[in-house]
Scaffold this active site. Structure first.
Site, PDB file in Angstrom:
ATOM      1  N   LYS A  73       0.815  -1.225   0.000  1.00 53.30           N
ATOM      2  CA  LYS A  73       0.000   0.000   0.000  1.00 53.30           C
ATOM      3  C   LYS A  73       0.850   1.278   0.000  1.00 53.30           C
ATOM      4  CE  LYS A  73      -4.134  -1.988   1.992  1.00 53.30           C
ATOM      5  NZ  LYS A  73      -5.080  -2.059   3.099  1.00 53.30           N
ATOM      6  N   ASP A 109      -9.797   2.876   2.002  1.00 60.73           N
ATOM      7  CA  ASP A 109      -9.814   2.299   3.359  1.00 60.73           C
ATOM      8  C   ASP A 109     -10.353   3.309   4.379  1.00 60.73           C
ATOM      9  OD1 ASP A 109      -8.810  -0.212   2.784  1.00 60.73           O
ATOM     10  OD2 ASP A 109      -6.720   0.351   3.137  1.00 60.73           O
TER      11      ASP A 109
HETATM   12  P1  ATR Z   1      -0.490  -3.112   5.644  1.00 54.83           P
HETATM   13  O1  ATR Z   1      -0.384  -2.387   4.354  1.00 54.83           O
HETATM   14  O2  ATR Z   1      -1.533  -4.208   5.592  1.00 54.83           O
HETATM   15  O3  ATR Z   1      -0.652  -2.238   6.825  1.00 54.83           O
HETATM   16  P2  ATR Z   1       2.316  -3.390   6.264  1.00 54.83           P
HETATM   17  O4  ATR Z   1       2.514  -1.997   5.797  1.00 54.83           O
HETATM   18  O5  ATR Z   1       3.325  -4.392   5.810  1.00 54.83           O
HETATM   19  O6  ATR Z   1       0.898  -3.923   5.792  1.00 54.83           O
HETATM   20  O7  ATR Z   1       2.206  -3.419   7.864  1.00 54.83           O
HETATM   21  C1  ATR Z   1       2.150  -4.609   8.593  1.00 54.83           C
HETATM   22  C2  ATR Z   1       2.102  -4.290  10.078  1.00 54.83           C
HETATM   23  O8  ATR Z   1       2.100  -5.543  10.802  1.00 54.83           O
HETATM   24  C3  ATR Z   1       3.319  -3.515  10.589  1.00 54.83           C
HETATM   25  O9  ATR Z   1       2.924  -2.692  11.657  1.00 54.83           O
HETATM   26  C4  ATR Z   1       4.228  -4.645  11.086  1.00 54.83           C
HETATM   27  O10 ATR Z   1       5.171  -4.251  12.058  1.00 54.83           O
HETATM   28  P3  ATR Z   1       6.628  -3.654  11.629  1.00 54.83           P
HETATM   29  O11 ATR Z   1       6.358  -2.232  11.217  1.00 54.83           O
HETATM   30  O12 ATR Z   1       7.457  -3.771  12.814  1.00 54.83           O
HETATM   31  O13 ATR Z   1       7.081  -4.500  10.464  1.00 54.83           O
HETATM   32  C5  ATR Z   1       3.193  -5.547  11.708  1.00 54.83           C
HETATM   33  N1  ATR Z   1       3.738  -6.910  11.859  1.00 54.83           N
HETATM   34  C6  ATR Z   1       3.869  -7.838  10.884  1.00 54.83           C
HETATM   35  N2  ATR Z   1       4.420  -8.983  11.404  1.00 54.83           N
HETATM   36  C7  ATR Z   1       4.620  -8.732  12.731  1.00 54.83           C
HETATM   37  C8  ATR Z   1       5.156  -9.516  13.826  1.00 54.83           C
HETATM   38  N3  ATR Z   1       5.574 -10.767  13.641  1.00 54.83           N
HETATM   39  N4  ATR Z   1       5.200  -8.926  15.061  1.00 54.83           N
HETATM   40  C9  ATR Z   1       4.764  -7.672  15.250  1.00 54.83           C
HETATM   41  N5  ATR Z   1       4.254  -6.884  14.262  1.00 54.83           N
HETATM   42  C10 ATR Z   1       4.188  -7.410  13.023  1.00 54.83           C
END
Ligand code: ATR
Length: 288
Positions: A73, A109
């Site tokens: 996104k 969204d």
């Molecule tokens: P989207 O567009 O759906 O918001 P994204 O931009 O990739 O997808 O964001 C995913 C979110 O999930 C982020 O806040 C990510 O945390 P980080 O910024 O630290 O990467 C969070 N997330 C994904 N896997 C995670 C995990 N195993 N533990 C904690 N947070 C996680």
């Protein structure tokens, strides 16, 4: 009902990384069939190294438009010709329209989240405090929507603190009166802030199929009965996060209404057709 694809069929679709479980193809194609439209909605599973070529391909293949989902996104923005103002401020797009070779980015969204929270969650945002878990593209849209509706205070928790700081920095400039504070995803601060809040939202991918045993909260004791707990995930329909919240006596809402409302807006941008949400929500609840 039978779908006829012919030389005039317009292609729309979704671009993302793990989209096998996305309901969007099913949902949009049901609408297309019901309204006898000459469109077809396809899933495009794309790796990060191919994102540039994929977005150029929208023009090359004369695709009418796409949804952009996890995790592109934010990354998709730089490849677009124009970005609608709220999407530009948010720094994330979930919809692209190909307008005669000009790619325009939107973020539906925001409207999808607001409508689901107000109509399905029956939550009046003004003057409330909210805890947001996550700081990705979805979190940006959620924070923006809450600020537009006059939320009093927002606490953002994220594994990567820098990303939460960036949201605060970017969005505070558009909402000078906003109160946003950011924290790492750790128990001590979570406890204090969740106690103060009436709204707790998961925007992370934790709990999403196939990782259904994960939850972003380190301890289920952090939930309380005065919370509306919102998970943007819709598959599974009740994540571990929502099951624990329910056990603690909190009210819960999943990502299905938001999926429907943002989808209706995107569909309108591609086709010019404004759909009735109640009927679509009922259909999708049956197939979800
Ligand atoms: P989207 O567009 O759906 O918001 P994204 O931009 O990739 O997808 O964001 C995913 C979110 O999930 C982020 O806040 C990510 O945390 P980080 O910024 O630290 O990467 C969070 N997330 C994904 N896997 C995670 C995990 N195993 N533990 C904690 N947070 C996680």
């Amino acid at each position: 009902m039978k779908k006829n694809i012919n030389g005039k069929t317009k292609i729309i679709g979704i671009i993302g990384k793990n989209i096998e479980n996305s309901l969007s193809p099913l949902f949009h194609n049901q609408i297309i069939l019901k309204h006898s439209l000459n469109f077809c909605y396809l899933p495009f599973q794309v790796t990060e190294t191919n994102l540039t070529k994929t977005i150029q391909g929208i023009k090359a293949l004369n695709i009418r438009g796409v949804n952009i989902t996890f995790p592109y996104k934010e990354k998709a923005i730089k490849f677009l010709d124009e970005v609608e103002e709220s999407a530009r401020r948010i720094g994330a797009v979930n919809t692209i329209v190909n307008n005669k070779g000009i790619l325009i980015g939107y973020n539906t969204d925001v409207i999808g989240f607001k409508k689901s929270l107000q109509e399905d969650g029956k939550f009046a945002i003004k003057g409330e405090k909210a805890v947001i878990l996550g700081a990705g593209g979805a979190a940006r849209a959620v924070v923006y929507a809450l600020l537009e509706e006059g939320i009093e205070e927002i606490f953002i928790f994220n594994r990567t603190l820098e990303k939460a700081k960036k949201i605060k920095q970017n969005l505070s400039s558009f909402f000078p009166k906003s109160r946003i504070s950011v924290f790492p995803l750790e128990e001590e601060d979570l406890k204090d802030k969740i106690e103060k809040a009436h709204l707790l939202i998961n925007t992370t991918s934790l709990g999403m199929a196939p990782q259904i045993d994960n939850t972003p909260l380190p301890d289920e004791k952090l939930f309380h009965p005065n919370l509306l707990v919102y998970d943007l995930i819709y598959r599974p329909a009740k994540t571990l996060f929502l099951r624990q919240a329910e056990r603690a006596g909190a009210k819960i809402i999943n990502g299905l209404p938001m999926l429907v409302y943002q989808g209706i807006e995107s569909f309108y941008l591609w086709t010019g057709l404004k759909l009735e949400s109640k009927e679509i929500l009922e259909t999708i609840e049956r197939i979800a």
